[in-house]
Design a protein around this motif. Structure first.
Motif, short mmCIF file in Angstrom:
data_model
loop_
_atom_site.label_atom_id
_atom_site.label_comp_id
_atom_site.label_asym_id
_atom_site.label_seq_id
_atom_site.Cartn_x
_atom_site.Cartn_y
_atom_site.Cartn_z
N VAL A 22 33.58 16.81 39.59
CA VAL A 22 35.14 17.80 39.92
C VAL A 22 33.92 18.73 38.89
O VAL A 22 33.27 18.29 37.67
N LYS A 23 33.67 20.40 39.37
CA LYS A 23 32.56 21.38 38.28
C LYS A 23 33.39 21.50 37.65
O LYS A 23 35.44 21.29 37.53
N ASP A 24 32.82 22.28 37.00
CA ASP A 24 33.45 22.96 35.13
C ASP A 24 34.06 24.31 36.07
O ASP A 24 34.22 24.42 37.44
N HIS A 25 34.84 25.33 34.93
CA HIS A 25 35.77 26.45 35.62
C HIS A 25 34.70 27.75 36.05
O HIS A 25 35.35 27.47 37.35
N ASP A 26 33.92 27.55 35.77
CA ASP A 26 33.19 28.73 35.88
C ASP A 26 32.42 28.54 37.66
O ASP A 26 32.52 29.61 38.31
N ASP A 70 32.39 30.29 40.78
CA ASP A 70 31.69 30.97 41.24
C ASP A 70 31.75 30.39 43.12
O ASP A 70 31.27 31.32 44.29
N THR A 71 32.05 29.87 43.17
CA THR A 71 32.04 29.20 44.15
C THR A 71 33.28 30.27 45.47
O THR A 71 32.75 29.81 46.45
N ILE A 72 33.49 29.95 45.00
CA ILE A 72 35.43 30.35 45.78
C ILE A 72 35.20 32.44 46.43
O ILE A 72 35.08 32.00 46.93
N ASP A 120 36.68 41.24 44.16
CA ASP A 120 36.10 41.96 43.08
C ASP A 120 35.61 41.92 41.69
O ASP A 120 37.06 41.49 41.23
N ASN A 121 35.14 42.50 40.98
CA ASN A 121 34.38 41.16 40.22
C ASN A 121 34.69 40.26 39.92
O ASN A 121 35.96 40.12 38.81
N CYS A 122 34.63 39.58 40.71
CA CYS A 122 34.70 37.72 40.54
C CYS A 122 35.45 37.66 39.33
O CYS A 122 36.46 36.72 38.44
N ALA A 123 33.97 37.77 38.06
CA ALA A 123 34.51 36.71 36.97
C ALA A 123 35.35 37.35 36.02
O ALA A 123 36.19 36.71 35.17
N SER A 124 36.10 38.64 36.12
CA SER A 124 36.59 39.04 35.15
C SER A 124 38.32 39.40 36.03
O SER A 124 39.42 39.39 35.49
N ARG A 143 45.28 25.84 41.20
CA ARG A 143 45.94 26.83 41.38
C ARG A 143 44.83 28.29 40.84
O ARG A 143 44.44 28.04 39.63
N ALA A 144 44.63 28.82 42.07
CA ALA A 144 43.69 30.21 42.05
C ALA A 144 44.51 31.30 41.74
O ALA A 144 45.31 31.69 42.35
N CYS A 145 44.63 32.38 40.40
CA CYS A 145 45.19 33.43 40.50
C CYS A 145 44.37 34.20 40.26
O CYS A 145 43.46 34.37 39.43
N MET A 146 44.15 35.34 42.09
CA MET A 146 43.27 36.51 41.71
C MET A 146 44.58 37.55 41.45
O MET A 146 45.00 38.05 41.59
N ARG A 147 43.82 38.88 40.22
CA ARG A 147 44.70 39.80 40.73
C ARG A 147 43.18 41.49 40.42
O ARG A 147 42.49 41.30 40.91
N PHE A 148 44.23 41.97 41.50
CA PHE A 148 43.32 43.43 41.79
C PHE A 148 44.26 44.43 41.61
O PHE A 148 45.56 44.52 41.75
#
Length: 183
Positions: A70-74, A78-80, A88-92, A141-146
């Motif tokens: 398993v990779k780390d969170h970042d 980044d892969t996702i 948009d603005n994936c890191a944030s 779980r992945a949570c994306m906010r836009f």
């Protein structure tokens, strides 16, 4: 005599049918425009959500095929983001959460996903347990906010105000699970 003038005006107004189409247009056009904008917004939300789920599934598949490395969170984020293309603005705007679960002594994970509350402040994830043992069940779980495109009108306004935050962001959550391969 004073009463006859308004009556004549009302009779004339009732007889003439000029601009009837204009009145219907003025009354119905906002409704049609509302439906059009809401349809476009809902389509974009569905497209973003399906792309997020697809990117998470492909990333989890890569983890499973690499025998649980398993990779780390970042790195996983980044892969996702690279696979999704619509964040948009994936890191944030995207945060992952990985939880080790025991299927024999089940404790349900927190029902609220770990989402970014303030786009300006990047905090570490609530839980990202990448050290599962062999045959452990892992939930990710992945949570994306836009921000909706039409955030001040139509469905976008309702979505942006749904969680009560001051930022007007919409949360999309994708969930996947896998079992750590034996090492």
């Amino acid at each position: 005599m004073i009463c006859s003038a308004p009556r004549a005006l009302l009779r004339r107004f009732r007889r003439e049918d000029d601009a009837v189409v204009t009145v219907e247009f003025v009354l119905l056009m906002p409704l049609y425009f509302f439906m059009l904008i809401s349809t476009v917004e809902l389509g974009l939300v569905n497209l973003r959500h399906s792309q997020l789920e697809r990117a998470l599934d492909i990333t989890v598949r890569e983890v499973r095929l690499n025998t649980g490395a398993v990779k780390d969170h970042d790195a996983m984020r980044d892969t996702i983001c690279d696979l999704s293309g619509l964040i948009d603005n994936c890191a944030s705007s995207l945060r992952l959460e990985m939880i080790q679960l025991d299927p024999f002594a089940w404790v349900a994970p927190n029902a609220e996903p770990d989402c970014i509350s303030d786009p300006e402040v990047i905090n570490s994830p609530r839980e990202f347990n990448r050290s599962g043992n062999s045959n452990d069940l892992m939930l990710i779980r992945a949570c994306m906010r836009f921000k909706p495109i039409f955030s001040s009108w139509g469905l976008g306004e309702d979505l942006a105000n749904a969680d009560g935050s001051d930022f007007g962001l919409v949360s999309l959550v994708a969930t996947s699970a896998f079992v750590q391969e034996p090492r």
